[in-house]
Design a protein around this motif. Structure first.
Motif, PDB file in Angstrom:
ATOM      1  N   LEU A   1       0.830  -1.200   0.000  1.00 21.07           N
ATOM      2  CA  LEU A   1       0.000   0.000   0.000  1.00 21.07           C
ATOM      3  C   LEU A   1       0.865   1.250   0.000  1.00 21.07           C
ATOM      4  CD1 LEU A   1      -2.869   1.161   0.111  1.00 21.07           C
ATOM      5  CD2 LEU A   1      -2.727   1.058   2.603  1.00 21.07           C
ATOM      6  N   ASP A   2       0.697   2.089  -1.015  1.00 20.87           N
ATOM      7  CA  ASP A   2       1.480   3.304  -1.181  1.00 20.87           C
ATOM      8  C   ASP A   2       0.885   4.411  -0.319  1.00 20.87           C
ATOM      9  OD1 ASP A   2       2.443   5.859  -2.539  1.00 20.87           O
ATOM     10  OD2 ASP A   2       3.478   4.360  -3.737  1.00 20.87           O
ATOM     11  N   TRP A   3       1.699   5.010   0.565  1.00 21.36           N
ATOM     12  CA  TRP A   3       1.136   5.963   1.519  1.00 21.36           C
ATOM     13  C   TRP A   3       0.833   7.322   0.905  1.00 21.36           C
ATOM     14  CZ3 TRP A   3       3.824  10.444   2.648  1.00 21.36           C
ATOM     15  CH2 TRP A   3       5.194  10.458   2.416  1.00 21.36           C
ATOM     16  N   THR A   4       1.378   7.636  -0.275  1.00 21.78           N
ATOM     17  CA  THR A   4       1.019   8.899  -0.927  1.00 21.78           C
ATOM     18  C   THR A   4      -0.085   8.699  -1.955  1.00 21.78           C
ATOM     19  OG1 THR A   4       2.870   8.589  -2.474  1.00 21.78           O
ATOM     20  CG2 THR A   4       3.233  10.041  -0.593  1.00 21.78           C
ATOM     21  N   GLU A   5      -0.078   7.573  -2.655  1.00 19.23           N
ATOM     22  CA  GLU A   5      -1.078   7.326  -3.687  1.00 19.23           C
ATOM     23  C   GLU A   5      -2.307   6.594  -3.166  1.00 19.23           C
ATOM     24  OE1 GLU A   5      -0.881   8.231  -7.094  1.00 19.23           O
ATOM     25  OE2 GLU A   5       0.726   9.481  -6.310  1.00 19.23           O
ATOM     26  N   ARG A   6      -2.186   5.989  -1.983  1.00 16.08           N
ATOM     27  CA  ARG A   6      -3.282   5.236  -1.351  1.00 16.08           C
ATOM     28  C   ARG A   6      -3.752   4.072  -2.213  1.00 16.08           C
ATOM     29  NH1 ARG A   6      -5.125   8.311   2.976  1.00 16.08           N
ATOM     30  NH2 ARG A   6      -3.467   9.798   3.445  1.00 16.08           N
ATOM     31  N   ARG A   7      -2.849   3.506  -2.987  1.00 20.51           N
ATOM     32  CA  ARG A   7      -3.119   2.349  -3.817  1.00 20.51           C
ATOM     33  C   ARG A   7      -1.903   1.432  -3.737  1.00 20.51           C
ATOM     34  NH1 ARG A   7      -3.606   4.342  -9.569  1.00 20.51           N
ATOM     35  NH2 ARG A   7      -3.924   2.116  -9.924  1.00 20.51           N
ATOM     36  N   PRO A   8      -2.062   0.151  -4.042  1.00 16.45           N
ATOM     37  CA  PRO A   8      -0.906  -0.751  -3.939  1.00 16.45           C
ATOM     38  C   PRO A   8       0.025  -0.652  -5.137  1.00 16.45           C
ATOM     39  CG  PRO A   8      -2.853  -1.987  -4.591  1.00 16.45           C
ATOM     40  CD  PRO A   8      -3.319  -0.595  -4.280  1.00 16.45           C
ATOM     41  N   HIS A   9       1.317  -0.723  -4.854  1.00 10.97           N
ATOM     42  CA  HIS A   9       2.325  -0.822  -5.909  1.00 10.97           C
ATOM     43  C   HIS A   9       3.001  -2.184  -5.810  1.00 10.97           C
ATOM     44  CE1 HIS A   9       4.572   1.340  -2.538  1.00 10.97           C
ATOM     45  NE2 HIS A   9       5.145   0.148  -2.596  1.00 10.97           N
ATOM     46  N   LEU A  10       3.777  -2.524  -6.829  1.00  9.63           N
ATOM     47  CA  LEU A  10       4.409  -3.845  -6.903  1.00  9.63           C
ATOM     48  C   LEU A  10       5.588  -3.950  -5.942  1.00  9.63           C
ATOM     49  CD1 LEU A  10       4.811  -6.627  -8.274  1.00  9.63           C
ATOM     50  CD2 LEU A  10       6.209  -5.449  -9.987  1.00  9.63           C
ATOM     51  N   ALA A  11       5.558  -4.978  -5.106  1.00  4.83           N
ATOM     52  CA  ALA A  11       6.658  -5.287  -4.196  1.00  4.83           C
ATOM     53  C   ALA A  11       7.039  -6.749  -4.411  1.00  4.83           C
ATOM     54  CB  ALA A  11       6.254  -4.992  -2.754  1.00  4.83           C
ATOM     55  N   GLY A  12       7.687  -7.360  -3.435  1.00  9.11           N
ATOM     56  CA  GLY A  12       8.122  -8.739  -3.580  1.00  9.11           C
ATOM     57  C   GLY A  12       9.415  -8.838  -4.376  1.00  9.11           C
ATOM     58  N   LEU A  13       9.788 -10.065  -4.754  1.00 13.81           N
ATOM     59  CA  LEU A  13      11.026 -10.279  -5.499  1.00 13.81           C
ATOM     60  C   LEU A  13      11.019  -9.532  -6.826  1.00 13.81           C
ATOM     61  CD1 LEU A  13      11.618 -14.115  -4.963  1.00 13.81           C
ATOM     62  CD2 LEU A  13      12.976 -12.253  -4.022  1.00 13.81           C
ATOM     63  N   ALA A  14       9.872  -9.539  -7.504  1.00  8.63           N
ATOM     64  CA  ALA A  14       9.783  -8.866  -8.801  1.00  8.63           C
ATOM     65  C   ALA A  14       9.947  -7.361  -8.652  1.00  8.63           C
ATOM     66  CB  ALA A  14       8.443  -9.199  -9.465  1.00  8.63           C
ATOM     67  N   GLY A  15       9.307  -6.784  -7.650  1.00 15.16           N
ATOM     68  CA  GLY A  15       9.435  -5.349  -7.420  1.00 15.16           C
ATOM     69  C   GLY A  15      10.857  -4.960  -7.082  1.00 15.16           C
ATOM     70  N   ALA A  16      11.531  -5.785  -6.273  1.00  9.38           N
ATOM     71  CA  ALA A  16      12.911  -5.499  -5.892  1.00  9.38           C
ATOM     72  C   ALA A  16      13.839  -5.618  -7.092  1.00  9.38           C
ATOM     73  CB  ALA A  16      13.354  -6.452  -4.786  1.00  9.38           C
ATOM     74  N   ALA A  17      13.633  -6.643  -7.915  1.00  5.07           N
ATOM     75  CA  ALA A  17      14.491  -6.838  -9.087  1.00  5.07           C
ATOM     76  C   ALA A  17      14.322  -5.699 -10.085  1.00  5.07           C
ATOM     77  CB  ALA A  17      14.158  -8.175  -9.748  1.00  5.07           C
ATOM     78  N   LEU A  18      13.085  -5.243 -10.278  1.00  6.89           N
ATOM     79  CA  LEU A  18      12.833  -4.155 -11.219  1.00  6.89           C
ATOM     80  C   LEU A  18      13.451  -2.852 -10.719  1.00  6.89           C
ATOM     81  CD1 LEU A  18      11.529  -3.192 -13.803  1.00  6.89           C
ATOM     82  CD2 LEU A  18       9.375  -2.911 -12.559  1.00  6.89           C
TER      83      LEU A  18
END
Length: 239
Positions: free
Chosen positions: A179-196
């Motif tokens: 959950l993004d605290w400025t956009e109030r929507r979820p962004h991609l996390a996890g292994l894929a988010g870290a690799a990107l």
């Protein structure tokens, strides 16, 4: 008096670790994913070294931070990605819908930079993180309907870009929503988010700016994000 439900005491103890403004300032700063010295955190939070040492001791003992020593220096970082996700989620839920205006031009500029693009521990957040997440979803690379999951096309997309998705120690998921605290929507996390995120920084798509977690998309990054995800540069600006 009946016994407390199982797990209530550890939960209360963990919550108490965040129930202090100085400790909260420390863990928010450490969301940049890097190791900080006690002195750096003391200056960041504006507290005395003795106070910093006491607070860090509690956070380390409570499993929120891990520490290592190199010579005379003591370095601390968030214990793992799960703690980082918890901190970001708490920050998002605690942030008021209408925040008071920042004091001074410098604070206002820093706030806009953080909202435009930043790292959340080891993945992209802010307007940039949401734009990437939305574009991946629209192109069928990422599913959000039953939780975050990369599709077969998404796995191929990472492979085509030469971004390895190497499992780390533990049970970190390949993809998850944060959950993004400025956009109030979820962004991609996890292994894929870290690799990107790592690829974006290594390939000079983004650069870190200032002493906070803010990142800025470079001209090369604007071209790359348009080529691989169809993201227009204007999509990354604040509205």
């Amino acid at each position: 008096m009946p016994p407390l439900p199982q797990g209530s005491v550890p939960l209360a103890s963990l919550a108490a670790l965040f129930a202090d403004e100085t400790r909260a300032a420390f863990v928010l700063a450490l969301l940049d994913g890097r190791a900080w010295t006690a002195g750096e955190l003391a200056r960041h939070a504006g507290v005395a070294p003795s106070t910093t040492s006491e607070h860090l001791g509690k956070l380390v003992a409570g499993g929120v931070l891990s520490e290592e020593r190199q010579g005379r220096h003591r370095y601390v970082r968030l214990a793992d990605a799960g703690i980082a996700h918890l901190v970001e989620d708490l920050a998002a839920r605690a942030a008021p819908a209408a925040s008071p205006p920042p004091r001074g031009l410098r604070a206002a500029g820093a706030g806009r930079a953080m909202a435009r693009g930043r790292t959340c521990y080891d993945h992209l957040a802010g307007r940039l993180g949401i734009a990437v997440t939305d574009a991946m979803t629209a192109r069928g690379l990422l599913r959000q309907d039953t939780g975050f999951a990369l599709t077969d096309e998404g796995l191929g997309w990472f492979a085509d870009l030469g971004i390895p998705l190497v499992p780390a120690k533990g049970r970190r998921p390949l993809a998850r929503g944060c959950l993004d605290w400025t956009e109030r929507r979820p962004h991609l996390a996890g292994l894929a988010g870290a690799a990107l995120c790592r690829h974006a920084l290594d390939a000079d798509w983004c650069v870190r700016i200032g002493s906070e977690r803010a990142v800025k998309v470079t001209a090369r990054g604007e071209r790359a994000l348009h080529d691989v995800l169809g993201i227009e540069a204007a999509r990354l600006e604040l509205v």
